[in-house]
Scaffold this motif. Structure first.
Motif, short mmCIF file in Angstrom:
data_model
loop_
_atom_site.label_atom_id
_atom_site.label_comp_id
_atom_site.label_asym_id
_atom_site.label_seq_id
_atom_site.Cartn_x
_atom_site.Cartn_y
_atom_site.Cartn_z
N SER A 4 0.85 -1.19 0.00
CA SER A 4 0.00 0.00 0.00
C SER A 4 0.88 1.24 0.00
O SER A 4 2.07 1.19 0.31
CB SER A 4 -0.90 0.01 1.24
OG SER A 4 -0.14 0.25 2.41
N GLU A 5 0.29 2.36 -0.35
CA GLU A 5 1.04 3.63 -0.34
C GLU A 5 1.59 3.92 1.05
O GLU A 5 2.70 4.43 1.19
CB GLU A 5 0.15 4.77 -0.83
CG GLU A 5 -0.10 4.74 -2.32
CD GLU A 5 -0.88 5.95 -2.79
OE1 GLU A 5 -0.71 7.04 -2.22
OE2 GLU A 5 -1.66 5.79 -3.75
N GLU A 6 0.80 3.63 2.07
CA GLU A 6 1.23 3.89 3.45
C GLU A 6 2.45 3.03 3.80
O GLU A 6 3.40 3.52 4.41
CB GLU A 6 0.09 3.59 4.43
CG GLU A 6 0.45 3.91 5.86
CD GLU A 6 -0.70 3.64 6.84
OE1 GLU A 6 -0.46 3.81 8.05
OE2 GLU A 6 -1.79 3.26 6.38
N GLN A 7 2.45 1.77 3.38
CA GLN A 7 3.60 0.90 3.65
C GLN A 7 4.84 1.42 2.93
O GLN A 7 5.94 1.40 3.50
CB GLN A 7 3.30 -0.53 3.20
CG GLN A 7 2.30 -1.25 4.08
CD GLN A 7 1.91 -2.61 3.50
OE1 GLN A 7 1.61 -2.72 2.32
NE2 GLN A 7 1.91 -3.62 4.36
N ILE A 8 4.66 1.88 1.71
CA ILE A 8 5.79 2.41 0.95
C ILE A 8 6.32 3.67 1.62
O ILE A 8 7.54 3.82 1.79
CB ILE A 8 5.39 2.68 -0.51
CG1 ILE A 8 5.09 1.35 -1.21
CG2 ILE A 8 6.47 3.46 -1.25
CD1 ILE A 8 4.45 1.49 -2.57
#
Length: 38
Positions: A4-8
């Motif tokens: 996910s964008e948050e993980q990235i």
């Protein structure tokens, strides 16, 4: 596996933080090596 964008974003932030810590510690090591040369 898709991230996910948050993980990235979190991973990039961790990487940047680690890079700053490495740089800080490298400077400290260089200083200590200079001190040992005396």
């Amino acid at each position: 596996m898709k991230f996910s964008e948050e993980q990235i974003r979190d991973t990039v932030a961790i990487r940047d933080n680690l890079a700053k810590q490495i740089e800080k510690h490298q400077k400290a090591i260089e200083l200590l090596e200079k001190i040992l040369q005396f």
